[in-house]
Design a protein around this motif. Structure first.
Motif, PDB file in Angstrom:
ATOM      1  N   MET A   1       0.826  -1.188   0.000  1.00  9.47           N
ATOM      2  CA  MET A   1       0.000   0.000   0.000  1.00  9.47           C
ATOM      3  C   MET A   1       0.873   1.256   0.000  1.00  9.47           C
ATOM      4  SD  MET A   1      -3.163  -1.011  -0.121  1.00  9.47           S
ATOM      5  CE  MET A   1      -4.163   0.337   0.397  1.00  9.47           C
ATOM      6  N   GLU A   2       1.998   1.231   0.718  1.00  7.73           N
ATOM      7  CA  GLU A   2       2.874   2.400   0.774  1.00  7.73           C
ATOM      8  C   GLU A   2       3.504   2.695  -0.575  1.00  7.73           C
ATOM      9  OE1 GLU A   2       5.715   2.001   3.858  1.00  7.73           O
ATOM     10  OE2 GLU A   2       4.207   1.744   5.410  1.00  7.73           O
ATOM     11  N   ALA A   3       3.657   1.675  -1.407  1.00 10.35           N
ATOM     12  CA  ALA A   3       4.239   1.875  -2.728  1.00 10.35           C
ATOM     13  C   ALA A   3       3.235   2.447  -3.709  1.00 10.35           C
ATOM     14  CB  ALA A   3       4.794   0.561  -3.269  1.00 10.35           C
ATOM     15  N   GLY A   4       1.987   2.529  -3.292  1.00 11.46           N
ATOM     16  CA  GLY A   4       0.969   3.112  -4.164  1.00 11.46           C
ATOM     17  C   GLY A   4       0.421   2.129  -5.184  1.00 11.46           C
ATOM     18  N   VAL A   5       0.516   0.826  -4.879  1.00 12.12           N
ATOM     19  CA  VAL A   5       0.022  -0.177  -5.810  1.00 12.12           C
ATOM     20  C   VAL A   5      -0.943  -1.101  -5.062  1.00 12.12           C
ATOM     21  CG1 VAL A   5       0.709  -1.861  -7.559  1.00 12.12           C
ATOM     22  CG2 VAL A   5       2.308  -0.089  -6.878  1.00 12.12           C
ATOM     23  N   PRO A   6      -2.181  -0.637  -4.859  1.00  6.11           N
ATOM     24  CA  PRO A   6      -3.133  -1.468  -4.115  1.00  6.11           C
ATOM     25  C   PRO A   6      -3.568  -2.712  -4.891  1.00  6.11           C
ATOM     26  CG  PRO A   6      -4.206   0.505  -4.930  1.00  6.11           C
ATOM     27  CD  PRO A   6      -2.738   0.641  -5.230  1.00  6.11           C
ATOM     28  N   PHE A   7      -3.345  -2.740  -6.194  1.00  6.98           N
ATOM     29  CA  PHE A   7      -3.705  -3.914  -6.990  1.00  6.98           C
ATOM     30  C   PHE A   7      -2.931  -5.143  -6.524  1.00  6.98           C
ATOM     31  CE2 PHE A   7      -3.046  -6.566 -10.800  1.00  6.98           C
ATOM     32  CZ  PHE A   7      -4.362  -6.940 -11.015  1.00  6.98           C
ATOM     33  N   TYR A   8      -1.655  -4.972  -6.198  1.00  6.62           N
ATOM     34  CA  TYR A   8      -0.843  -6.099  -5.731  1.00  6.62           C
ATOM     35  C   TYR A   8      -1.339  -6.615  -4.385  1.00  6.62           C
ATOM     36  CZ  TYR A   8       2.473  -5.036  -9.448  1.00  6.62           C
ATOM     37  OH  TYR A   8       3.067  -4.816 -10.658  1.00  6.62           O
ATOM     38  N   VAL A   9      -1.782  -5.743  -3.526  1.00  7.40           N
ATOM     39  CA  VAL A   9      -2.325  -6.164  -2.240  1.00  7.40           C
ATOM     40  C   VAL A   9      -3.589  -6.990  -2.465  1.00  7.40           C
ATOM     41  CG1 VAL A   9      -3.303  -5.358  -0.059  1.00  7.40           C
ATOM     42  CG2 VAL A   9      -1.343  -4.172  -1.060  1.00  7.40           C
ATOM     43  N   LEU A  10      -4.416  -6.571  -3.392  1.00  6.84           N
ATOM     44  CA  LEU A  10      -5.627  -7.314  -3.710  1.00  6.84           C
ATOM     45  C   LEU A  10      -5.280  -8.702  -4.254  1.00  6.84           C
ATOM     46  CD1 LEU A  10      -8.726  -7.269  -3.967  1.00  6.84           C
ATOM     47  CD2 LEU A  10      -8.387  -6.415  -6.298  1.00  6.84           C
ATOM     48  N   ILE A  11      -4.300  -8.782  -5.122  1.00  5.47           N
ATOM     49  CA  ILE A  11      -3.864 -10.068  -5.670  1.00  5.47           C
ATOM     50  C   ILE A  11      -3.346 -10.977  -4.560  1.00  5.47           C
ATOM     51  CG2 ILE A  11      -2.164 -11.178  -7.186  1.00  5.47           C
ATOM     52  CD1 ILE A  11      -4.420  -9.871  -8.699  1.00  5.47           C
ATOM     53  N   LEU A  12      -2.565 -10.424  -3.636  1.00  2.59           N
ATOM     54  CA  LEU A  12      -2.048 -11.221  -2.524  1.00  2.59           C
ATOM     55  C   LEU A  12      -3.175 -11.708  -1.609  1.00  2.59           C
ATOM     56  CD1 LEU A  12       1.174  -9.249  -1.589  1.00  2.59           C
ATOM     57  CD2 LEU A  12       1.038 -11.527  -2.571  1.00  2.59           C
ATOM     58  N   LEU A  13      -4.161 -10.878  -1.350  1.00  5.69           N
ATOM     59  CA  LEU A  13      -5.288 -11.288  -0.518  1.00  5.69           C
ATOM     60  C   LEU A  13      -6.099 -12.397  -1.191  1.00  5.69           C
ATOM     61  CD1 LEU A  13      -6.532  -7.882   0.888  1.00  5.69           C
ATOM     62  CD2 LEU A  13      -5.445  -9.743   2.144  1.00  5.69           C
ATOM     63  N   ILE A  14      -6.325 -12.268  -2.473  1.00  5.06           N
ATOM     64  CA  ILE A  14      -7.070 -13.298  -3.199  1.00  5.06           C
ATOM     65  C   ILE A  14      -6.275 -14.604  -3.222  1.00  5.06           C
ATOM     66  CG2 ILE A  14      -7.928 -13.965  -5.484  1.00  5.06           C
ATOM     67  CD1 ILE A  14      -8.697 -11.020  -5.880  1.00  5.06           C
ATOM     68  N   SER A  15      -4.977 -14.512  -3.414  1.00  3.25           N
ATOM     69  CA  SER A  15      -4.130 -15.701  -3.396  1.00  3.25           C
ATOM     70  C   SER A  15      -4.166 -16.378  -2.032  1.00  3.25           C
ATOM     71  CB  SER A  15      -2.694 -15.324  -3.759  1.00  3.25           C
ATOM     72  OG  SER A  15      -1.831 -16.414  -3.595  1.00  3.25           O
ATOM     73  N   SER A  16      -4.113 -15.602  -0.959  1.00  4.98           N
ATOM     74  CA  SER A  16      -4.191 -16.168   0.385  1.00  4.98           C
ATOM     75  C   SER A  16      -5.543 -16.836   0.618  1.00  4.98           C
ATOM     76  CB  SER A  16      -3.966 -15.083   1.425  1.00  4.98           C
ATOM     77  OG  SER A  16      -2.674 -14.544   1.306  1.00  4.98           O
ATOM     78  N   LEU A  17      -6.597 -16.242   0.129  1.00  2.00           N
ATOM     79  CA  LEU A  17      -7.926 -16.832   0.262  1.00  2.00           C
ATOM     80  C   LEU A  17      -7.988 -18.171  -0.465  1.00  2.00           C
ATOM     81  CD1 LEU A  17     -10.913 -16.567   1.148  1.00  2.00           C
ATOM     82  CD2 LEU A  17     -11.310 -15.485  -1.079  1.00  2.00           C
TER      83      LEU A  17
END
Length: 99
Positions: A1-17
């Motif tokens: 999130m600090e890098a300004g790329v919330p798309f990657y955070v979403l991808i990581l959350l979906i992968s964890s799910l």
């Protein structure tokens, strides 16, 4: 999130799910499996020891892992350095500039 790329955070959350959903049946079967009926008698299977042809390589691997992990020297690195030094001399010999 600090890098300004919330798309990657979403991808990581979906992968964890997906990973959690993938392992969920294994966890349910291991900890919450169906109980056997009271009249059901459990059968025990006799397991024999592994043959020595399997135990010897496993023991060698275990000892080498301990040695490489605990001793203060790095044998593979030292061997690669010796091979690299020998390789420098081999290049001179191959090019015909022998001294």
């Amino acid at each position: 999130m600090e890098a300004g790329v919330p798309f990657y955070v979403l991808i990581l959350l979906i992968s964890s799910l997906f990973n959690g959903l993938y392992y969920l049946p294994i966890i349910i079967a291991a900890f919450f499996g169906e109980e056997q009926g009271e009249g059901h008698k459990r059968e025990f299977v006799k397991i024999n020891d592994a043959p020595y042809k399997m135990l010897i390589p496993i023991a060698i691997l275990a000892v080498s892992c301990l040695l490489f992990g605990l001793l203060p020297f790095n044998l593979p690195f030292d061997l690669s350095r010796v091979a690299a030094e020998e390789g420098e001399g081999a290049e001179e010999w191959a090019s015909g500039n022998q001294t």
